[in-house]
Scaffold this active site. Structure first.
Site, PDB file in Angstrom:
ATOM      1  N   GLY A 215      22.974  24.954 113.379  1.00 14.82           N
ATOM      2  CA  GLY A 215      24.094  24.255 112.732  1.00 14.82           C
ATOM      3  C   GLY A 215      25.432  24.918 113.224  1.00 14.82           C
ATOM      4  O   GLY A 215      25.358  25.571 113.887  1.00 14.82           O
ATOM      5  N   ASN A 216      26.515  24.477 112.470  1.00 15.35           N
ATOM      6  CA  ASN A 216      27.671  25.123 112.783  1.00 15.35           C
ATOM      7  C   ASN A 216      28.692  25.194 111.349  1.00 15.35           C
ATOM      8  O   ASN A 216      28.021  24.935 110.396  1.00 15.35           O
ATOM      9  CB  ASN A 216      28.712  24.095 113.698  1.00 15.35           C
ATOM     10  CG  ASN A 216      28.768  22.830 113.093  1.00 15.35           C
ATOM     11  OD1 ASN A 216      29.554  22.584 112.175  1.00 15.35           O
ATOM     12  ND2 ASN A 216      27.923  21.641 113.728  1.00 15.35           N
ATOM     13  N   ARG A 217      29.732  25.898 111.495  1.00 10.06           N
ATOM     14  CA  ARG A 217      30.246  26.390 110.505  1.00 10.06           C
ATOM     15  C   ARG A 217      31.325  25.279 109.787  1.00 10.06           C
ATOM     16  O   ARG A 217      32.123  25.464 108.742  1.00 10.06           O
ATOM     17  CB  ARG A 217      31.312  27.522 110.903  1.00 10.06           C
ATOM     18  CG  ARG A 217      30.440  28.707 111.089  1.00 10.06           C
ATOM     19  CD  ARG A 217      31.528  29.845 111.512  1.00 10.06           C
ATOM     20  NE  ARG A 217      30.850  31.129 112.055  1.00 10.06           N
ATOM     21  CZ  ARG A 217      29.948  32.014 111.234  1.00 10.06           C
ATOM     22  NH1 ARG A 217      29.933  31.861 109.854  1.00 10.06           N
ATOM     23  NH2 ARG A 217      29.468  32.842 111.784  1.00 10.06           N
ATOM     24  N   SER A 218      31.028  24.132 110.089  1.00  5.62           N
ATOM     25  CA  SER A 218      32.173  23.066 109.572  1.00  5.62           C
ATOM     26  C   SER A 218      31.933  22.915 108.123  1.00  5.62           C
ATOM     27  O   SER A 218      30.849  22.653 107.826  1.00  5.62           O
ATOM     28  CB  SER A 218      32.064  21.746 110.368  1.00  5.62           C
ATOM     29  OG  SER A 218      32.787  20.864 109.717  1.00  5.62           O
ATOM     30  N   ALA A 288      31.701  17.890 113.429  1.00  6.75           N
ATOM     31  CA  ALA A 288      31.335  18.824 114.156  1.00  6.75           C
ATOM     32  C   ALA A 288      30.019  18.472 114.777  1.00  6.75           C
ATOM     33  O   ALA A 288      28.777  18.698 113.831  1.00  6.75           O
ATOM     34  CB  ALA A 288      31.619  20.273 113.876  1.00  6.75           C
TER      35      ALA A 288
END
Ligand code: CTP
Length: 428
Positions: A215-218, A288
């Site tokens: 995943g990502n930090r958005s 994102a």
């Protein structure tokens, strides 16, 4: 603005003292209307000293000014914080048995209530029915926060922080300025009235196995602010929400966005965005989106086998949802907007990279977002540059994500209006 701050009787009344200070510091006139039980938690001298106005629960004081009618009629905004289960019940059944409930019956301005109570009381069917009744009548009821309650217990029912209540209440007053006529509050532009927009927000997650993901930090805040702003400007908004941070998810509820599709993976996001895009005038891809996903995600959890190292994870490329939308043009005259989170490097500046990406993706507008150094992900400040599909600079904006959202719509609404005008069949 002329604000009535209603306070009902709970320990969280102390937070209303801070809320009062905040509203006063922002230049608003505030009249506190406590209930009798609120006065057992925080006394009238505190309210009067901080507001500079009388504070009573009585309808039989100052009768020549008919306060039980005049306060509600003269208010631009009524905020009740904390709103206890009892206050919600009295308000929902239209009682007028003290100054606060009388004020609620006579108010014609936006009313915002911030409930606070123990979890069992909040979840009780009676309270939930009262909240539903109040919401159906147009009262903006803020979801309580989760966390430590008065005793040892924790759960939903906690009063949100005063800053959050102030922010939501003032936004509600502002959003209704146009429809309800809140004197002294600038009406929001209605330049998206009648338009349908799709906004994707958050970050997609790609499963590695049933419990792990890439995943990502958005947090999704910028996308949700875009959705909120579009709604305030009159648009019908579909928000495609990918794994929003908890505080951002609460913002979605408070913004009253009705059409929210929750997704997890890029494939789900793609399907939801494209379904809504077939009837949309504008699509904003603020999410994102994970560029790659594991080629295989086994149905069972991957085990650590002693003595054997980790298995490599093979990735495959995801479809580029934005580039597809720009290419396919699911609807004539549709404005397709992308976001690009960039950092400058040896190959070029943030803007250089943004311009190249705009040309590559084929979107009508690309909002180029400088990330890192306290900007972008996870913080409430953003600096953006908007470029068109050929990389030409169209606008710059900076500030909170809410301010950036408004500035982005200033540009997008103009482009959408120009396009609709150009596409309109001239009258015979
Ligand atoms: N985007 C998309 N689908 C993808 C990847 C990105 O729709 N598979 C969209 C994002 O929502 C955003 C824009 O494309 O609006 C730019 O995303 P970004 O990740 O910055 O672009 P990438 O194409 O992934 O380029 P980079 O190589 O810089 O990561």
């Amino acid at each position: 603005m002329r604000i009535v701050l209603g306070v009902s009787g709970g320990v969280a009344a102390y937070k209303a003292v801070l809320l009062l200070r905040l509203l006063r510091e922002q230049g608003h006139r505030v009249r506190v209307v406590p209930t009798a039980s609120a006065l057992r938690f925080v006394g009238a001298p505190t309210w009067e000293a901080l507001s500079g106005e009388p504070a009573t629960d009585q309808v039989f004081e100052d009768v020549e000014h008919v306060p039980h009618v005049a306060l509600g009629q003269g208010a631009d905004l009524v905020v009740v914080a904390p709103a206890t289960a009892d206050l919600l019940a009295r308000a929902a059944s239209g009682r007028a048995d003290d100054l606060l409930t009388s004020t609620l019956l006579t108010a014609r301005c936006p009313v915002v209530m911030a409930p606070a109570m123990h979890t069992e009381m909040w979840e009780h069917a009676a309270t939930q029915a009262n909240v539903a009744t109040l919401r159906a009548r147009g009262v903006h009821v803020i979801e309580p926060a989760s966390g430590r309650l008065t005793g040892a217990d924790t759960g939903p029912g906690r009063l949100p922080e005063p800053e959050e209540i102030a922010r939501v209440a003032l936004a509600v007053a502002q959003d209704s300025g146009d429809a309800g006529g809140v004197p002294g509050v600038a009406a929001p532009r209605r330049d998206l009235a009648g338009r349908r927009v799709v906004v994707s927000a958050g970050g997609t997650r790609e499963p590695i196995d049933p419990v792990r993901f890439i995943g990502n930090r958005s947090s999704g805040r910028q996308g949700v602010e875009l959705a909120r702003s579009a709604r305030a400007r009159g648009a019908h908004v579909t928000l495609v929400a990918a794994n929003l941070a908890p505080d951002v998810a609460a913002l979605v509820r408070d913004a009253g966005l009705e059409d929210v599709v929750a997704v997890e993976t890029t494939a789900q996001l793609r399907e939801a965005v494209r379904a809504a895009a077939t009837s949309a005038d504008v699509v904003v891809m603020a999410a994102a989106v994970a560029d790659f996903r594991p080629a295989h995600a086994p149905g069972a959890k991957i085990k650590k086998v002693p003595g054997r190292g980790p298995e490599p994870i093979t990735l495959v490329e995801n479809p580029d949802v934005l580039a597809e939308l720009a290419h396919d043009r699911l609807r004539a005259d549709q404005v397709v907007v992308g976001f690009a989170a960039e950092t400058g490097d040896a190959d070029g500046s943030v803007l250089d990279h943004g311009r190249a990406k705009a040309r590559r993706k084929g979107a009508d507008l690309l909002v180029v977002n400088a990330v890192g150094e306290g900007r972008g992900f996870g913080v409430d400040a953003n600096d953006v540059t908007v470029v068109d599909g050929s990389g030409e600079l169209v606008a710059t904006a900076g500030g909170t994500k809410r301010e950036v959202a408004d500035a982005v719509w200033d540009v997008v609404a103009r482009v959408a209006a120009d396009r609709a005008d150009a596409g309109a069949v001239p009258a015979e």
